[in-house]
Design a protein around this motif. Structure first.
Motif, PDB file in Angstrom:
ATOM      1  N   LEU A 179       0.827  -1.207   0.000  1.00 21.54           N
ATOM      2  CA  LEU A 179       0.000   0.000   0.000  1.00 21.54           C
ATOM      3  C   LEU A 179       0.860   1.254   0.000  1.00 21.54           C
ATOM      4  O   LEU A 179       0.579   2.228  -0.706  1.00 21.54           O
ATOM      5  CB  LEU A 179      -0.933  -0.008   1.213  1.00 21.54           C
ATOM      6  CG  LEU A 179      -2.125  -0.970   1.139  1.00 21.54           C
ATOM      7  CD1 LEU A 179      -2.815  -1.078   2.489  1.00 21.54           C
ATOM      8  CD2 LEU A 179      -3.119  -0.510   0.074  1.00 21.54           C
ATOM      9  N   LYS A 180       1.898   1.216   0.795  1.00 24.30           N
ATOM     10  CA  LYS A 180       2.813   2.357   0.851  1.00 24.30           C
ATOM     11  C   LYS A 180       3.500   2.580  -0.485  1.00 24.30           C
ATOM     12  O   LYS A 180       3.637   3.706  -0.971  1.00 24.30           O
ATOM     13  CB  LYS A 180       3.855   2.104   1.937  1.00 24.30           C
ATOM     14  CG  LYS A 180       4.896   3.213   2.071  1.00 24.30           C
ATOM     15  CD  LYS A 180       4.299   4.479   2.626  1.00 24.30           C
ATOM     16  CE  LYS A 180       5.389   5.516   2.892  1.00 24.30           C
ATOM     17  NZ  LYS A 180       4.842   6.768   3.401  1.00 24.30           N
ATOM     18  N   LYS A 181       3.912   1.487  -1.134  1.00 28.12           N
ATOM     19  CA  LYS A 181       4.567   1.589  -2.438  1.00 28.12           C
ATOM     20  C   LYS A 181       3.599   2.146  -3.476  1.00 28.12           C
ATOM     21  O   LYS A 181       3.967   2.993  -4.297  1.00 28.12           O
ATOM     22  CB  LYS A 181       5.087   0.213  -2.864  1.00 28.12           C
ATOM     23  CG  LYS A 181       5.789   0.218  -4.209  1.00 28.12           C
ATOM     24  CD  LYS A 181       6.358  -1.150  -4.532  1.00 28.12           C
ATOM     25  CE  LYS A 181       7.591  -1.405  -3.710  1.00 28.12           C
ATOM     26  NZ  LYS A 181       8.725  -0.546  -4.116  1.00 28.12           N
ATOM     27  N   PHE A 182       2.356   1.674  -3.450  1.00 32.88           N
ATOM     28  CA  PHE A 182       1.358   2.165  -4.400  1.00 32.88           C
ATOM     29  C   PHE A 182       1.141   3.663  -4.222  1.00 32.88           C
ATOM     30  O   PHE A 182       1.083   4.418  -5.196  1.00 32.88           O
ATOM     31  CB  PHE A 182       0.045   1.396  -4.204  1.00 32.88           C
ATOM     32  CG  PHE A 182      -0.981   1.672  -5.256  1.00 32.88           C
ATOM     33  CD1 PHE A 182      -1.046   0.896  -6.402  1.00 32.88           C
ATOM     34  CD2 PHE A 182      -1.885   2.703  -5.113  1.00 32.88           C
ATOM     35  CE1 PHE A 182      -1.993   1.144  -7.383  1.00 32.88           C
ATOM     36  CE2 PHE A 182      -2.836   2.963  -6.087  1.00 32.88           C
ATOM     37  CZ  PHE A 182      -2.891   2.182  -7.229  1.00 32.88           C
ATOM     38  N   TYR A 241      -0.670   9.638  -4.372  1.00 30.22           N
ATOM     39  CA  TYR A 241      -1.820   9.980  -3.552  1.00 30.22           C
ATOM     40  C   TYR A 241      -2.109   8.861  -2.564  1.00 30.22           C
ATOM     41  O   TYR A 241      -1.553   7.767  -2.664  1.00 30.22           O
ATOM     42  CB  TYR A 241      -3.066  10.258  -4.409  1.00 30.22           C
ATOM     43  CG  TYR A 241      -3.437   9.182  -5.390  1.00 30.22           C
ATOM     44  CD1 TYR A 241      -3.036   9.263  -6.711  1.00 30.22           C
ATOM     45  CD2 TYR A 241      -4.202   8.084  -4.995  1.00 30.22           C
ATOM     46  CE1 TYR A 241      -3.380   8.286  -7.625  1.00 30.22           C
ATOM     47  CE2 TYR A 241      -4.547   7.107  -5.902  1.00 30.22           C
ATOM     48  CZ  TYR A 241      -4.138   7.200  -7.222  1.00 30.22           C
ATOM     49  OH  TYR A 241      -4.473   6.225  -8.116  1.00 30.22           O
ATOM     50  N   ARG A 242      -2.997   9.133  -1.605  1.00 31.92           N
ATOM     51  CA  ARG A 242      -3.186   8.243  -0.468  1.00 31.92           C
ATOM     52  C   ARG A 242      -4.286   7.224  -0.737  1.00 31.92           C
ATOM     53  O   ARG A 242      -5.399   7.315  -0.213  1.00 31.92           O
ATOM     54  CB  ARG A 242      -3.509   9.058   0.790  1.00 31.92           C
ATOM     55  CG  ARG A 242      -2.440  10.055   1.170  1.00 31.92           C
ATOM     56  CD  ARG A 242      -1.118   9.363   1.443  1.00 31.92           C
ATOM     57  NE  ARG A 242      -1.198   8.542   2.628  1.00 31.92           N
ATOM     58  CZ  ARG A 242      -0.575   8.822   3.755  1.00 31.92           C
ATOM     59  NH1 ARG A 242       0.205   9.870   3.832  1.00 31.92           N
ATOM     60  NH2 ARG A 242      -0.695   8.036   4.789  1.00 31.92           N
ATOM     61  N   PHE A 243      -3.987   6.226  -1.543  1.00 31.04           N
ATOM     62  CA  PHE A 243      -4.920   5.125  -1.756  1.00 31.04           C
ATOM     63  C   PHE A 243      -5.109   4.327  -0.471  1.00 31.04           C
ATOM     64  O   PHE A 243      -6.186   3.770  -0.226  1.00 31.04           O
ATOM     65  CB  PHE A 243      -4.385   4.223  -2.867  1.00 31.04           C
ATOM     66  CG  PHE A 243      -5.166   2.946  -3.032  1.00 31.04           C
ATOM     67  CD1 PHE A 243      -6.431   2.946  -3.583  1.00 31.04           C
ATOM     68  CD2 PHE A 243      -4.623   1.738  -2.622  1.00 31.04           C
ATOM     69  CE1 PHE A 243      -7.141   1.768  -3.733  1.00 31.04           C
ATOM     70  CE2 PHE A 243      -5.322   0.560  -2.764  1.00 31.04           C
ATOM     71  CZ  PHE A 243      -6.590   0.576  -3.324  1.00 31.04           C
ATOM     72  N   THR A 244      -4.072   4.260   0.361  1.00 30.65           N
ATOM     73  CA  THR A 244      -4.155   3.527   1.628  1.00 30.65           C
ATOM     74  C   THR A 244      -5.326   4.013   2.467  1.00 30.65           C
ATOM     75  O   THR A 244      -6.027   3.225   3.105  1.00 30.65           O
ATOM     76  CB  THR A 244      -2.845   3.692   2.417  1.00 30.65           C
ATOM     77  OG1 THR A 244      -1.767   3.220   1.621  1.00 30.65           O
ATOM     78  CG2 THR A 244      -2.887   2.916   3.716  1.00 30.65           C
ATOM     79  N   ASP A 245      -5.534   5.334   2.486  1.00 30.98           N
ATOM     80  CA  ASP A 245      -6.620   5.904   3.279  1.00 30.98           C
ATOM     81  C   ASP A 245      -7.955   5.315   2.859  1.00 30.98           C
ATOM     82  O   ASP A 245      -8.748   4.855   3.686  1.00 30.98           O
ATOM     83  CB  ASP A 245      -6.609   7.426   3.094  1.00 30.98           C
ATOM     84  CG  ASP A 245      -7.580   8.128   4.018  1.00 30.98           C
ATOM     85  OD1 ASP A 245      -8.073   7.479   4.963  1.00 30.98           O
ATOM     86  OD2 ASP A 245      -7.843   9.325   3.818  1.00 30.98           O
ATOM     87  N   TYR A 246      -8.174   5.296   1.544  1.00 31.96           N
ATOM     88  CA  TYR A 246      -9.436   4.741   1.029  1.00 31.96           C
ATOM     89  C   TYR A 246      -9.537   3.247   1.310  1.00 31.96           C
ATOM     90  O   TYR A 246     -10.567   2.764   1.807  1.00 31.96           O
ATOM     91  CB  TYR A 246      -9.532   5.004  -0.477  1.00 31.96           C
ATOM     92  CG  TYR A 246     -10.536   4.121  -1.176  1.00 31.96           C
ATOM     93  CD1 TYR A 246     -11.899   4.383  -1.098  1.00 31.96           C
ATOM     94  CD2 TYR A 246     -10.112   3.010  -1.911  1.00 31.96           C
ATOM     95  CE1 TYR A 246     -12.816   3.561  -1.724  1.00 31.96           C
ATOM     96  CE2 TYR A 246     -11.026   2.187  -2.548  1.00 31.96           C
ATOM     97  CZ  TYR A 246     -12.374   2.463  -2.454  1.00 31.96           C
ATOM     98  OH  TYR A 246     -13.278   1.653  -3.071  1.00 31.96           O
ATOM     99  N   TYR A 247      -8.484   2.516   1.025  1.00 35.25           N
ATOM    100  CA  TYR A 247      -8.557   1.061   1.103  1.00 35.25           C
ATOM    101  C   TYR A 247      -8.773   0.581   2.541  1.00 35.25           C
ATOM    102  O   TYR A 247      -9.654  -0.246   2.808  1.00 35.25           O
ATOM    103  CB  TYR A 247      -7.280   0.440   0.539  1.00 35.25           C
ATOM    104  CG  TYR A 247      -7.373  -1.059   0.417  1.00 35.25           C
ATOM    105  CD1 TYR A 247      -7.958  -1.641  -0.698  1.00 35.25           C
ATOM    106  CD2 TYR A 247      -6.907  -1.890   1.434  1.00 35.25           C
ATOM    107  CE1 TYR A 247      -8.078  -3.023  -0.805  1.00 35.25           C
ATOM    108  CE2 TYR A 247      -7.020  -3.268   1.330  1.00 35.25           C
ATOM    109  CZ  TYR A 247      -7.605  -3.825   0.210  1.00 35.25           C
ATOM    110  OH  TYR A 247      -7.739  -5.187   0.118  1.00 35.25           O
ATOM    111  N   VAL A 248      -7.982   1.097   3.470  1.00 36.68           N
ATOM    112  CA  VAL A 248      -8.098   0.645   4.856  1.00 36.68           C
ATOM    113  C   VAL A 248      -9.444   1.035   5.452  1.00 36.68           C
ATOM    114  O   VAL A 248     -10.088   0.249   6.156  1.00 36.68           O
ATOM    115  CB  VAL A 248      -6.936   1.202   5.706  1.00 36.68           C
ATOM    116  CG1 VAL A 248      -7.124   0.850   7.176  1.00 36.68           C
ATOM    117  CG2 VAL A 248      -5.607   0.668   5.202  1.00 36.68           C
ATOM    118  N   SER A 249      -9.894   2.262   5.188  1.00 28.66           N
ATOM    119  CA  SER A 249     -11.157   2.708   5.780  1.00 28.66           C
ATOM    120  C   SER A 249     -12.341   1.906   5.257  1.00 28.66           C
ATOM    121  O   SER A 249     -13.251   1.552   6.010  1.00 28.66           O
ATOM    122  CB  SER A 249     -11.369   4.203   5.515  1.00 28.66           C
ATOM    123  OG  SER A 249     -11.438   4.458   4.125  1.00 28.66           O
ATOM    124  N   THR A 250     -12.348   1.588   3.946  1.00 29.74           N
ATOM    125  CA  THR A 250     -13.480   0.844   3.389  1.00 29.74           C
ATOM    126  C   THR A 250     -13.447  -0.624   3.782  1.00 29.74           C
ATOM    127  O   THR A 250     -14.501  -1.234   4.006  1.00 29.74           O
ATOM    128  CB  THR A 250     -13.486   0.954   1.851  1.00 29.74           C
ATOM    129  OG1 THR A 250     -12.203   0.534   1.337  1.00 29.74           O
ATOM    130  CG2 THR A 250     -13.752   2.389   1.422  1.00 29.74           C
TER     131      THR A 250
END
Length: 510
Positions: free
Chosen positions: A128-131, A137-146
């Motif tokens: 996630l960090k690499k992506f 941009y912060r894809f991690t924020d979206y992925y973890v929250s959903t």
């Protein structure tokens, strides 16, 4: 440095190999996505959907295997419970011992499962960090929250570990009931103060304690795109520290700190008289005293970088430099050379290993005593500052041995040079290099014939993974050029960074 992909490949259990996340494949996919979006072959929305689906499938594979293994452990515990129930009526010491060993074997298998979760949780965080880094941009924020907050969340079994906690509780309760070999069954629930002294349970309890603490941040994860808060240190990391912690090495770091501060201030009462005796103004004593601190700024750069690979060698080098500097400081009187005097003080400053001393406490001292070690570092520094001028006051004498003069000006240099020789000998005999350096070298050797993965050093992490082993430090070292929040784990790369290393305190708690 060893990247996480190589650490995952070397650490994973062969019999479970197919159930780990395919980190190598996902990393290649991320590179392909970047190229495709740059070439216009895919838009960002398509990439996000495909990457999310791929990561969902990888996490599902891990979770289903995790649940299967938890079921196997639960089944074994149920059978052992039936055997233990028979012992309540017909106590047999040999049978008690056999049942206890069977429980311990279940505990060892649980530790293996925890390590499995460790590697996969770390891999999820890193990909996630690499992506995020590659796409900006912060894809991690979206992925973890959903995913974490969904009713059918598959992240929850990985990051919350309810099933593993239940297995650990059953193991602890049953082993505690068999502890005295005599069938005196005592419940840990009725006697919370009971501490079970069993190596396997201690490992599991350390992990469970930290995991329980980490789960309170699940809501926080979705809001801030962090798998765990950056200051939470993980359970198995503490366990590794407990195993590899070497008290004498810590003492040698504190002694180095103490002697360095004595060395800094022992000349203060006589520096003006020394400068006058060499034909300089009394005010030159400010240059003599301050030159050591100036050189310390530069020494922090290379000592900080050096401590990425070793603690022993920088400390040996420090002792040699300080010995040489003090000898020059003492000989300057007979050589009648102010230049030699200042050069000696500069060499002493270039031997300052305070950055190494602080980092050793931060990296190699178990969390439960790190506060005491940090207090010891501060106390050693303060004691050295006080003892330096006091010791100088005891050196009010003058005599000659051959052509070498010993007086109040030169004796501080001779005394400190002897002290550093003694410290060097003690260091050579007693210091133990931390285990993770030896393990890192071993993994580096195993992977030296691999010619690809050069760009893996771009990989980074947000603080520590949910669980970690000693070798995880190797993977983290490969991520140094990302923004690691732990400043104590970064090498200084500039004079400004080195100056900041001189003043901050060590992080002592999580």
């Amino acid at each position: 440095m060893v990247n996480f992909g190589k650490v995952l490949a070397s650490d994973q259990l062969e019999e479970w190999k197919e159930y780990y996340i395919n980190y190598k494949m996902m990393k290649k996919k991320v590179k392909q996505y970047v190229q495709q979006t740059q070439d216009g072959g895919r838009n960002h929305e398509q990439v996000l959907k495909e990457f999310s689906r791929m990561l969902d499938e990888q996490i599902e594979k891990v979770v289903l295997f995790l649940l299967t293994q938890q079921g196997h452990l639960a089944s074994r515990l149920e059978k052992l419970g039936q055997q233990r129930a028979i012992l309540t009526e017909h106590s047999d010491i040999s049978q008690v011992s056999q049942v206890r060993e069977a429980y311990r074997q279940v505990g060892l298998d649980l530790v293996k499962l925890l390590r499995f979760v460790d590697m996969n949780a770390t891999g999820i965080r890193k990909i996630l960090k690499k992506f995020d880094k590659r796409f900006g941009y912060r894809f991690t924020d979206y992925y973890v929250s959903t995913r974490a907050n969904h009713p059918y969340s598959q992240l929850q079994p990985i990051f919350k570990q309810v099933g593993i906690v239940a297995v650990a509780g059953a193991l602890t309760r049953n082993l505690a009931s068999l502890q005295d070999h005599q069938g005196s069954f005592i419940s840990i629930y009725d006697h919370p103060s009971i501490t079970l002294k069993d190596p396997v349970i201690e490992q599991i309890n350390n992990s469970v304690q930290k995991l329980t603490h980490s789960t309170t941040f699940l809501t926080f994860l979705g809001q801030h795109a962090m798998i765990i808060p950056e200051d939470v240190q993980t359970s198995s990391e503490d366990l590794v520290d407990d195993q590899s912690y070497h008290f004498m090495s810590l003492m040698l770091n504190l002694v180095n700190t103490f002697l360095y501060m004595v060395n800094t201030y022992i000349i203060v009462p006589t520096a003006d008289d020394y400068s006058v005796s060499l034909g300089a103004a009394a005010t030159v004593c400010g240059v003599i005293i301050g030159s050591m601190a100036v050189a310390q700024v530069f020494s922090s750069v290379y000592f900080s970088a050096w401590s990425n690979r070793s603690y022993f060698r920088p400390l040996v080098f420090s002792s040699i430099m300080l010995f040489s500097g003090n000898v020059l400081y003492a000989l300057a009187y007979d050589l009648n050379s102010l230049t030699v005097l200042i050069l000696g003080r500069l060499l002493c400053g270039l031997g300052s290993a305070r950055a190494v001393n602080r980092r050793y406490i931060s990296d190699c001292v178990p969390l439960k005593i790190r506060l005491k070690a940090s207090a010891g570092f501060v106390s050693a520094s303060a004691l050295g500052m006080a003892c330096g001028p006091a010791l100088a006051g005891l050196l009010q004498t003058e005599f000659k041995i051959y052509a070498v003069t010993f007086n109040q000006n030169t004796l501080p240099g001779w005394i400190m040079s002897l002290a550093w020789v003694g410290n060097l000998i003690w260091l050579w005999i007693s210091f133990k290099e931390p285990d993770h350096f030896a393990k890192e070298n071993a993994v580096n050797t195993q992977s030296s014939d691999s010619g690809h993965g050069r760009n893996d050093n771009l990989e980074g992490g947000l603080a520590q993974p949910l669980l970690t082993e000693a070798k995880e430090r190797q993977g983290e070292n490969a991520d140094n050029n990302e923004n690691d929040p732990k400043e104590s784990h970064k090498a200084a790369t500039s004079i400004a960074a080195a100056y900041r290393l001189l003043t901050p305190s060590v992080k002592v708690s999580s």
